[in-house]
Design an enzyme around this catalytic site. Structure first.
Site, short mmCIF file in Angstrom:
data_model
loop_
_atom_site.label_atom_id
_atom_site.label_comp_id
_atom_site.label_asym_id
_atom_site.label_seq_id
_atom_site.Cartn_x
_atom_site.Cartn_y
_atom_site.Cartn_z
N HIS A 81 3.50 3.55 12.57
CA HIS A 81 2.55 4.53 13.08
C HIS A 81 3.12 5.40 14.20
O HIS A 81 2.40 6.23 14.75
CB HIS A 81 1.25 3.86 13.59
CG HIS A 81 0.52 3.08 12.55
ND1 HIS A 81 -0.75 2.57 12.75
CD2 HIS A 81 0.86 2.71 11.29
CE1 HIS A 81 -1.15 1.92 11.67
NE2 HIS A 81 -0.17 1.99 10.77
N GLU A 108 -5.09 1.74 2.32
CA GLU A 108 -5.05 0.57 3.19
C GLU A 108 -5.25 0.97 4.64
O GLU A 108 -5.92 0.26 5.40
CB GLU A 108 -3.70 -0.15 3.03
CG GLU A 108 -3.60 -1.48 3.77
CD GLU A 108 -3.10 -1.37 5.20
OE1 GLU A 108 -3.16 -2.37 5.94
OE2 GLU A 108 -2.65 -0.27 5.60
N GLU A 109 -4.69 2.11 5.02
CA GLU A 109 -4.69 2.51 6.43
C GLU A 109 -6.06 2.93 6.94
O GLU A 109 -6.25 3.10 8.14
CB GLU A 109 -3.69 3.66 6.66
CG GLU A 109 -2.23 3.29 6.40
CD GLU A 109 -1.64 2.37 7.45
OE1 GLU A 109 -2.39 1.94 8.35
OE2 GLU A 109 -0.44 2.07 7.38
N GLU A 139 4.02 -6.15 4.17
CA GLU A 139 3.93 -5.45 5.45
C GLU A 139 5.11 -5.83 6.33
O GLU A 139 5.70 -6.91 6.18
CB GLU A 139 2.62 -5.82 6.15
CG GLU A 139 1.37 -5.29 5.50
CD GLU A 139 1.06 -3.84 5.87
OE1 GLU A 139 1.90 -3.20 6.53
OE2 GLU A 139 -0.01 -3.35 5.48
N ASP A 196 6.46 0.96 7.34
CA ASP A 196 5.08 0.62 6.95
C ASP A 196 4.63 1.49 5.78
O ASP A 196 3.98 2.50 5.98
CB ASP A 196 4.17 0.82 8.17
CG ASP A 196 2.75 0.39 7.93
OD1 ASP A 196 2.50 -0.37 6.97
OD2 ASP A 196 1.86 0.80 8.70
N HIS A 232 0.84 -1.19 0.00
CA HIS A 232 0.00 0.00 0.00
C HIS A 232 0.88 1.25 0.00
O HIS A 232 1.95 1.28 0.62
CB HIS A 232 -0.98 0.00 1.18
CG HIS A 232 -0.36 0.05 2.54
ND1 HIS A 232 0.07 1.22 3.13
CD2 HIS A 232 -0.12 -0.93 3.45
CE1 HIS A 232 0.55 0.97 4.33
NE2 HIS A 232 0.45 -0.33 4.55
N ASP A 256 -0.23 4.40 0.90
CA ASP A 256 -0.62 5.42 1.87
C ASP A 256 0.07 5.20 3.21
O ASP A 256 0.52 4.09 3.52
CB ASP A 256 -2.13 5.49 2.05
CG ASP A 256 -2.74 4.18 2.55
OD1 ASP A 256 -2.32 3.11 2.07
OD2 ASP A 256 -3.62 4.23 3.43
#
Length: 389
Positions: A361, A139-140, A167, A107, A75, A77
């Site tokens: 994150h 995705e997030e 991931e 990530d 992903h 984003d």
């Protein structure tokens, strides 16, 4: 003019420089990747969202009409950096103590970067087995973008042997993970003077009662445990993350809203938690609220939902990825990925990528250089596996 080559480090720097926070467009990053792949003679297919502000990218190296291909999925984003204490610009790379710092390094832009940087190596070997690139948006915020890509592209492919979702797994092979379901529950009561509690309906008090019910369900899930013994924590989890309501301490609150989620084990009935919650609302809560005010209500809206990944031990695709990653066994994790959606499309899928989920994150997100090097070795082995030269 020769096509431009990037080292993995250079590609990471380039991808991180695009602020692809989920609320923003990812089109600049996608345009860069499309231009890079086109420079190597690779055609790309873009699958845009409804308002053309974001897009997935799909591309194939090698014989597109052949079954048994390898899908490299990632992903584009990233999560926001708002209110996080970063020590530098999160959208530029800083190297310290054997680590690269920047939003998305772990990530999961480093996996995408390694895959893209190895395009010349894939092509030099004249791949006889197709390698598909599947880059998604959003995705997030609920694995939203990959769904139309699966429906419009992946399902029409000659069946791939495996999807590798990159991931952060510390380059270990993951063949099972939990699902995720997130909800927003809005409680509508009846405002009244706080001295007349019998005439009002406190939205906050009923919200608290519903949260207490969710915590009872959470305890039940904890007691059920994980029959496989593979997950940490070893049970389905339920948590409440946000709550807002009321306007003054001397006013019975008419509105309250709380956000909550559950992360079910792959073998749990995906409807059990929300069905039991809604039944409790209908049978135990609403009748008492509406005995005071017929307009009182409880409404629960799904915010996001993504399935878990169930283990498919011993499949040829999983065996191949374990060989490429030089792992002797597969693991299970509690975070969620797009892998479960690929599996629902009847394509064997595993998770394997550089970096640690422990860094995802967070402010000053980083990836260790040793993880990047390990991913590069993985890609080199994959190029050798698919190559015909």
């Amino acid at each position: 003019m020769a096509a431009k080559r990037y080292s993995t480090r250079e590609m990471i720097e380039k991808l991180v420089s695009f602020d692809t926070t989920s609320r923003n467009s990812n089109l600049e990053l996608i345009a860069f990747v499309e231009d890079y792949l086109s420079g190597h003679g690779i055609a790309c297919r873009l699958i845009a969202n409804e308002d053309d502000t974001k897009a997935n990218l799909f591309a194939t190296l090698g014989p597109a009409d052949r079954a048994g291909g390898i899908v490299l999925s990632g992903h584009t984003d990233v999560v926001p950096v708002d209110d996080q204490e970063w020590t530098h610009d999160p959208f530029s790379i800083v190297e310290r103590e054997g680590k690269l710092f920047g939003r998305g390094t772990s990530d999961m832009k480093s996996f995408i970067a390694s895959a893209l940087a190895h395009v010349p190596d894939f092509l030099a070997r004249g791949p006889e087995i197709p390698v598909h690139f599947a880059l998604s948006y959003d995705e997030e915020v609920g694995c939203l973008g990959v769904r139309p890509m699966i429906d419009s592209v992946i399902r029409t492919l000659p069946r791939p042997q495996i999807v590798i979702v990159g991931e952060p797994s510390s380059m270990k092979v993951v063949n099972a993970h939990k699902g995720i379901q997130s909800y927003v529950t809005t409680v509508t009561g009846l405002e009244f003077h706080s001295s007349q509690t019998h005439q009002g309906v406190s939205a906050i008090q009923y919200a608290a009662e519903l949260i207490a019910f969710l915590m009872k369900l959470a305890e039940e899930m904890r007691e059920r445990g994980d029959a496989s013994g593979r997950f940490r924590p070893p049970y389905t989890t339920i948590s409440v993350g946000t709550i807002k309501g009321g306007s003054a301490v001397n006013i019975i609150p008419g509105h309250c809203r709380f956000g909550w989620e559950c992360r079910p084990l792959p073998d749990l009935d995906p409807e059990e938690i929300i069905s039991r919650f809604n039944a409790h609302v209908a049978q135990e809560v609403l009748p008492r609220m509406r005995a005071v005010s017929p307009h009182a209500n409880v409404e629960t809206r799904m915010r996001a939902r993504s399935p878990g990944l169930a283990a498919d031990d011993g499949s040829p695709g999983e065996t191949l990825v374990m060989k490429l990653a030089q792992c002797n066994s597969a693991e299970a994790v509690s975070y969620n990925t797009e892998a479960g959606l690929f599996q629902l499309a009847d394509i064997p899928t595993v998770v394997c990528g550089p970096g640690s989920i422990d860094q995802a994150h967070k402010p000053d997100e980083f990836i260790e250089l040793s993880q990047i090097a390990e991913c590069d070795r993985f890609m080199a082995r994959l190029a050798e596996h698919v190559g015909g030269a």
